[in-house]
Each structure stands twice: as C-alpha cells, then as structure tokens.
Design a protein around this motif. Structure first.
Motif, mmCIF file in Angstrom:
data_model
loop_
_atom_site.group_PDB
_atom_site.id
_atom_site.type_symbol
_atom_site.label_atom_id
_atom_site.label_comp_id
_atom_site.label_asym_id
_atom_site.label_seq_id
_atom_site.Cartn_x
_atom_site.Cartn_y
_atom_site.Cartn_z
ATOM 1 N N LEU A 1 -50.605 -61.600 -18.844
ATOM 2 C CA LEU A 1 -49.984 -62.440 -17.328
ATOM 3 C C LEU A 1 -50.856 -63.010 -16.464
ATOM 4 C CD1 LEU A 1 -45.926 -61.398 -17.685
ATOM 5 C CD2 LEU A 1 -46.629 -63.736 -18.814
ATOM 6 N N VAL A 2 -51.402 -63.650 -16.745
ATOM 7 C CA VAL A 2 -52.157 -64.974 -15.644
ATOM 8 C C VAL A 2 -51.617 -65.718 -14.756
ATOM 9 C CG1 VAL A 2 -54.667 -65.586 -15.173
ATOM 10 C CG2 VAL A 2 -54.020 -64.492 -16.604
ATOM 11 N N SER A 3 -51.655 -65.678 -13.495
ATOM 12 C CA SER A 3 -51.185 -66.147 -12.679
ATOM 13 C C SER A 3 -52.161 -66.994 -11.596
ATOM 14 C CB SER A 3 -50.403 -65.506 -10.537
ATOM 15 O OG SER A 3 -49.994 -66.268 -10.486
ATOM 16 N N LYS A 4 -52.256 -68.264 -11.819
ATOM 17 C CA LYS A 4 -53.635 -68.949 -11.496
ATOM 18 C C LYS A 4 -52.743 -70.618 -10.689
ATOM 19 C CE LYS A 4 -56.812 -71.531 -11.912
ATOM 20 N NZ LYS A 4 -58.793 -71.308 -11.316
ATOM 21 N N ALA A 5 -53.240 -70.011 -9.553
ATOM 22 C CA ALA A 5 -52.585 -71.396 -8.092
ATOM 23 C C ALA A 5 -51.307 -71.318 -8.450
ATOM 24 C CB ALA A 5 -53.577 -72.328 -8.295
ATOM 25 N N GLY A 6 -50.892 -69.931 -8.285
ATOM 26 C CA GLY A 6 -48.842 -69.650 -8.333
ATOM 27 C C GLY A 6 -48.388 -70.176 -9.792
ATOM 28 N N VAL A 7 -49.140 -70.572 -10.879
ATOM 29 C CA VAL A 7 -49.118 -71.237 -12.199
ATOM 30 C C VAL A 7 -48.825 -69.688 -13.178
ATOM 31 C CG1 VAL A 7 -48.817 -72.555 -14.025
ATOM 32 C CG2 VAL A 7 -48.802 -73.636 -11.849
ATOM 33 N N TRP A 8 -47.746 -68.983 -13.312
ATOM 34 C CA TRP A 8 -48.242 -68.182 -14.862
ATOM 35 C C TRP A 8 -48.489 -68.541 -16.411
ATOM 36 C CZ3 TRP A 8 -48.826 -63.345 -13.337
ATOM 37 C CH2 TRP A 8 -48.184 -62.579 -12.498
ATOM 38 N N TYR A 9 -48.852 -68.556 -16.802
ATOM 39 C CA TYR A 9 -49.430 -67.649 -18.053
ATOM 40 C C TYR A 9 -49.859 -66.808 -18.806
ATOM 41 C CZ TYR A 9 -51.688 -73.092 -16.126
ATOM 42 O OH TYR A 9 -51.671 -74.036 -15.617
ATOM 43 N N LEU A 10 -48.903 -66.449 -20.235
ATOM 44 C CA LEU A 10 -49.091 -65.909 -21.286
ATOM 45 C C LEU A 10 -50.344 -66.172 -22.268
ATOM 46 C CD1 LEU A 10 -48.206 -63.046 -22.196
ATOM 47 C CD2 LEU A 10 -47.304 -65.226 -24.173
ATOM 48 N N VAL A 11 -51.307 -65.229 -22.177
ATOM 49 C CA VAL A 11 -52.579 -64.662 -22.718
ATOM 50 C C VAL A 11 -52.563 -63.834 -24.202
ATOM 51 C CG1 VAL A 11 -55.068 -64.199 -21.932
ATOM 52 C CG2 VAL A 11 -53.912 -65.793 -20.511
#
Length: 334
Positions: A180-190
């Motif tokens: 999981l990546v938090s990009k500027a407060g938005v979470w993404y599943l890689v």
C-alpha cells in the motif's frame, strides 16, 4: 510523526551527550518550542532528561541512562518502519543515512518484533508529495483499508471489484499485491495483474476479498521499485490542454486547495500585484468549467478554446437565471 521524533531525540542524546535545543530543532526541522514540549513528554514518560540554561547549556540525559528501545510494542515497531518515498531522502542526500539508521533501530528492537517491522518496511510506503498534474482529491473509501492491508501482509491474492473513472459499473480483477502507498493522503494498492504492475485507488475499490491462493510476485521486485515506475507513468503522462490564467490574490489560497493538483508549474507571484499567474493542466478543454465557481476571481488567457468554453458556460448560466423567471419546484415536478 511525534513518536519518531521522540525516538530521534533520545538516540541523539545518547550518542552526543548534551545537545543545544536549537541544534535539535534544526536537525528535526521543528521549532525550539516543539523540542521543549517533546522533552517534557519524554520526562513525563520516565526518561531522565533535563535542560540546562545558559550560553553553554543544552539538553542531556542523566549519566548512566541507556535505552535499547525494548519498550516498543509490535505496532509501534511497525510504525517506525513505514518508509517515506526514496525521493524525499535522496533530495537531501540521506538515502544511505536512512538505511543505516533503520538497521540500528532494527538491531535494538526486541527479537519478537523484528519480522513484523521488516515486513512493514517492504509493504507500506508513504509519499507526501502531491501529484504533478491530474490526480483528484480522494473520496470516502468504499472498502476498509484493513481488508487490503490484511491481504498485503498475509501474502495472498486479492479479488477486487474496482470502479474506473467514467465507468458506470465496476470491473472484477484478481491481483497479486505488493503493498500500500499513501500519496499525499490518498491510499493506493500496488499490485500485479497478469504480471503487469497496476495502481488501484483505495477509494475506488468497491469490494475486496482475500483469496486462499498465495501471491505471485515477480522475483526480486519490491514495492518501492514498482511505485517508482508507476509514479513516473502517471506524472509523465502528456497534458491534453495547458491553460494560462491569473487568480485573484484574496482567493488564491482557496484556489490552490481545490485546484492545486492541476498546477503544471510554480505560480508566478511578484508579491505585490493583486493577481497571481498560473499554468494549469487539463485532459480536455471541457474540464476548465471547474473554474466557474471562482467567477471573476480567475481569468483564463489561453488557449482561446478554453476562454470560449468558459464564455459558453457563463452565457448558459446567465440565460438560465437572468432571462426568465424561476418556474418553481411545483413546475419542475410536472
């Protein structure tokens, strides 16, 4: 993160002895007042720390005090190893220093907590920088992040129902998650889908089910590697329409909060004019209509088709509200 800062202060005092508050503040990029609050917090938790006033004073631990960080819980240990994106440290030339620091902390952790901390460093990543262009503010997540996190740490495949932007119905995918990546407060599943790296926004995942099938990751590939590739793909994507405009200074802060993800370059501000020049990136011309809520606080100069689009939209609003009386709710129902 305050817990990280307190640990840094403690380790600095152990290795350096007496350290001026100003030096601690500069190293940790906080105010001196924050350092003194942190010292009070350490003292309240039982750490024998004291401050010595005067020209040659500073902050120090009582002689003989040492800590091996064994008081950390498993969750606290994991929290310390949530890595920031490499670029944040590379920009300061600190990539090697970060790795060295984490190895030292890992060695000081209780043996039972080390596997969880090491796994966390490979499965969770935080990138605080905003996207250059095109990313939108996240909506409420339809799926609890715990579901995604559970699959990530259990090394199991995930079955997702995912709603792409512009689609009416979600698509179904079976993916191999890397983290999981938090990009500027938005979470993404890689994750990989059929061996190809993909990025899934958590707020667009309509359902997620952990399967019993073990994850199939490409040998030697880590979360940070894939994230670097996917991030470049997003940020290097060509902008369809670049708009030149100016924004009223008294509305600029609100404008940036709403449209900051559209900025294609640093705003041009002389510090004196009542207007600030900006360049914005859009996929298609029609998206400039999102500037209408700012009315006369934003003026678009180029391209001409963007001005024409806004003029048509403004004319339609004027016709709707200015040339005929309101029909009323009852008429709308009929």
């Amino acid at each position: 993160m305050k817990s990280d800062r307190l640990l840094s202060i403690l380790l600095l005092l152990q290795t350096r002895g007496q350290v001026p508050a100003r030096e601690l503040a500069d190293r940790l990029e906080v105010s001196v007042r924050t350092i003194y609050r942190d010292i009070e917090a350490l003292s309240a938790s039982g750490v024998p720390v004291y401050a010595e006033r005067g020209r040659h004073g500073g902050i120090a631990l009582l002689p003989g005090f040492r800590t091996d960080v064994t008081g950390l819980t498993q969750d606290e240990s994991r929290a310390l190893f949530i890595l920031a994106a490499q670029g944040a440290h590379a920009a300061l030339g600190l990539d090697a220093a970060l790795g060295s620091a984490l190895r030292k902390v890992m060695a000081a952790l209780p043996e039972r907590h080390r596997p969880a901390a090491e796994l966390t460093s490979r499965r969770i990543l935080v990138d605080s920088a905003r996207w250059m262009v095109g990313a939108r503010v996240a909506g409420p997540a339809a799926v609890d992040l715990d579901v995604l996190q559970d699959a990530v740490f259990a090394d199991r495949r995930l079955r997702l129902r995912y709603l792409h932007s512009g689609d009416a119905e979600p698509s179904t995918y079976t993916v191999d998650p890397y983290g999981l990546v938090s990009k500027a407060g938005v979470w993404y599943l890689v994750a990989d889908r059929r061996g190809v790296p993909r990025l899934f926004r958590a707020d667009r995942v309509r359902s997620a089910t952990r399967t019993d099938a073990p994850v199939k990751r490409r040998p030697g590939v880590e979360l940070a590697d894939i994230w670097g590739v996917l991030k470049r793909q997003v940020e290097d994507r060509p902008v369809g329409v670049e708009v030149t405009a100016r924004v009223s200074r008294d509305r600029f802060a609100l404008f940036v909060r709403i449209n900051g993800h559209r900025l294609a370059a640093r705003p041009e501000d002389d510090g004196e004019s009542e207007w600030i020049a900006v360049r914005l990136g859009y996929g298609v011309v029609g998206e400039v209509r999102t500037l209408l809520p700012f009315a006369d606080a934003v003026e678009v100069f180029a391209p001409p088709e963007a001005r024409e689009e806004l003029a048509r939209a403004a004319a339609a609003v004027t016709e709707l509200y200015g040339t005929r009386p309101g029909a009323g709710i009852g008429s709308a129902r009929r």
